[in-house]
Scaffold this motif. Structure first.
Motif, short mmCIF file in Angstrom:
data_model
loop_
_atom_site.label_atom_id
_atom_site.label_comp_id
_atom_site.label_asym_id
_atom_site.label_seq_id
_atom_site.Cartn_x
_atom_site.Cartn_y
_atom_site.Cartn_z
N PHE A 64 2.19 8.67 -11.19
CA PHE A 64 1.92 7.71 -11.89
C PHE A 64 0.81 6.60 -11.59
CE2 PHE A 64 6.15 8.93 -12.91
CZ PHE A 64 6.34 8.83 -14.49
N GLY A 65 -0.30 7.27 -10.96
CA GLY A 65 -1.17 6.59 -10.28
C GLY A 65 -1.90 5.80 -11.47
N SER A 66 -2.09 6.17 -12.58
CA SER A 66 -2.90 5.86 -13.53
C SER A 66 -2.47 4.40 -13.94
CB SER A 66 -3.24 6.58 -14.51
OG SER A 66 -2.02 6.91 -15.11
N ILE A 67 -0.99 4.10 -13.92
CA ILE A 67 -0.45 2.84 -14.20
C ILE A 67 -0.83 1.69 -13.32
CG2 ILE A 67 1.64 2.95 -13.02
CD1 ILE A 67 2.94 2.29 -15.85
N LEU A 68 -1.27 2.06 -12.25
CA LEU A 68 -2.04 0.92 -11.21
C LEU A 68 -3.16 0.39 -11.56
CD1 LEU A 68 -0.80 2.75 -7.87
CD2 LEU A 68 0.33 1.20 -8.76
N THR A 69 -3.87 0.96 -12.59
CA THR A 69 -5.20 0.52 -13.04
C THR A 69 -5.05 -0.48 -14.18
OG1 THR A 69 -5.63 2.09 -14.38
CG2 THR A 69 -6.44 2.63 -12.28
N LEU A 70 -3.51 -0.82 -14.56
CA LEU A 70 -3.61 -1.75 -15.92
C LEU A 70 -4.02 -3.18 -15.26
CD1 LEU A 70 -0.27 -0.45 -17.37
CD2 LEU A 70 -2.65 -0.12 -18.09
N LYS A 110 0.60 -1.16 -0.20
CA LYS A 110 0.00 0.08 -0.03
C LYS A 110 0.86 1.29 0.01
CE LYS A 110 -3.99 -1.93 2.26
NZ LYS A 110 -4.91 -1.88 3.51
N ASP A 111 1.80 1.46 0.69
CA ASP A 111 2.92 2.32 0.85
C ASP A 111 3.54 2.83 -0.49
OD1 ASP A 111 2.14 2.92 3.50
OD2 ASP A 111 3.81 1.76 4.16
N GLN A 112 3.87 1.52 -1.11
CA GLN A 112 4.46 1.81 -2.63
C GLN A 112 3.66 2.21 -3.36
OE1 GLN A 112 6.10 -2.16 -2.60
NE2 GLN A 112 8.10 -1.56 -2.07
N LYS A 113 2.42 1.58 -3.49
CA LYS A 113 1.34 2.35 -4.34
C LYS A 113 1.12 3.81 -4.38
CE LYS A 113 -0.95 -2.21 -5.33
NZ LYS A 113 -2.15 -2.87 -5.37
N ALA A 114 0.99 4.02 -2.90
CA ALA A 114 0.47 5.47 -2.58
C ALA A 114 1.82 6.46 -3.04
CB ALA A 114 0.53 5.54 -0.95
N ALA A 115 2.91 5.90 -2.88
CA ALA A 115 4.07 6.67 -3.55
C ALA A 115 4.08 6.94 -5.19
CB ALA A 115 5.36 6.06 -3.00
N VAL A 116 3.73 5.86 -5.60
CA VAL A 116 3.42 5.74 -7.16
C VAL A 116 2.35 6.93 -7.59
CG1 VAL A 116 2.69 4.46 -9.12
CG2 VAL A 116 4.10 3.41 -7.53
N GLU A 117 1.41 6.90 -6.78
CA GLU A 117 0.19 8.00 -7.16
C GLU A 117 0.65 9.38 -6.69
OE1 GLU A 117 -3.60 7.03 -5.29
OE2 GLU A 117 -3.38 5.07 -5.87
N ILE A 118 1.70 9.44 -5.79
CA ILE A 118 2.12 10.98 -5.26
C ILE A 118 2.99 11.45 -6.40
CG2 ILE A 118 3.84 12.04 -3.78
CD1 ILE A 118 2.46 10.02 -1.39
#
Length: 74
Positions: free
Chosen positions: A68-74, A57-65
């Motif tokens: 690049f959050g849209s890449i998490l929806t792939l 979760k922390d790494q995904k939050a960092a990606v969004e910050i």
């Protein structure tokens, strides 16, 4: 052009004007550029999905910050 007659000067100027007019009309058109951004990646989508699954979760939050959050929806 100092030693040329007026008729010769006029002939040379006319030829120069014709060449100039011809080159102005035959200028290649610029290619249209995409108005939409193009996504380019050097890795496969499968690798991105696999990496996404391994993030906590922390790494995904960092990606969004970082934007690049849209890449998490792939």
């Amino acid at each position: 052009m100092k030693n040329l007659s007026d008729a010769e000067k006029a002939q040379i100027l006319e030829l120069a004007n014709q060449i100039t007019a011809h080159t102005k009309t035959n200028v290649p058109k610029k290619k249209k550029t995409n108005t939409l951004p193009v996504f380019q990646s050097r890795c496969s989508p499968k690798a991105v999905v696999k990496l996404n699954a391994s993030l906590n979760k922390d790494q995904k939050a960092a990606v969004e910050i970082v934007g690049f959050g849209s890449i998490l929806t792939l």
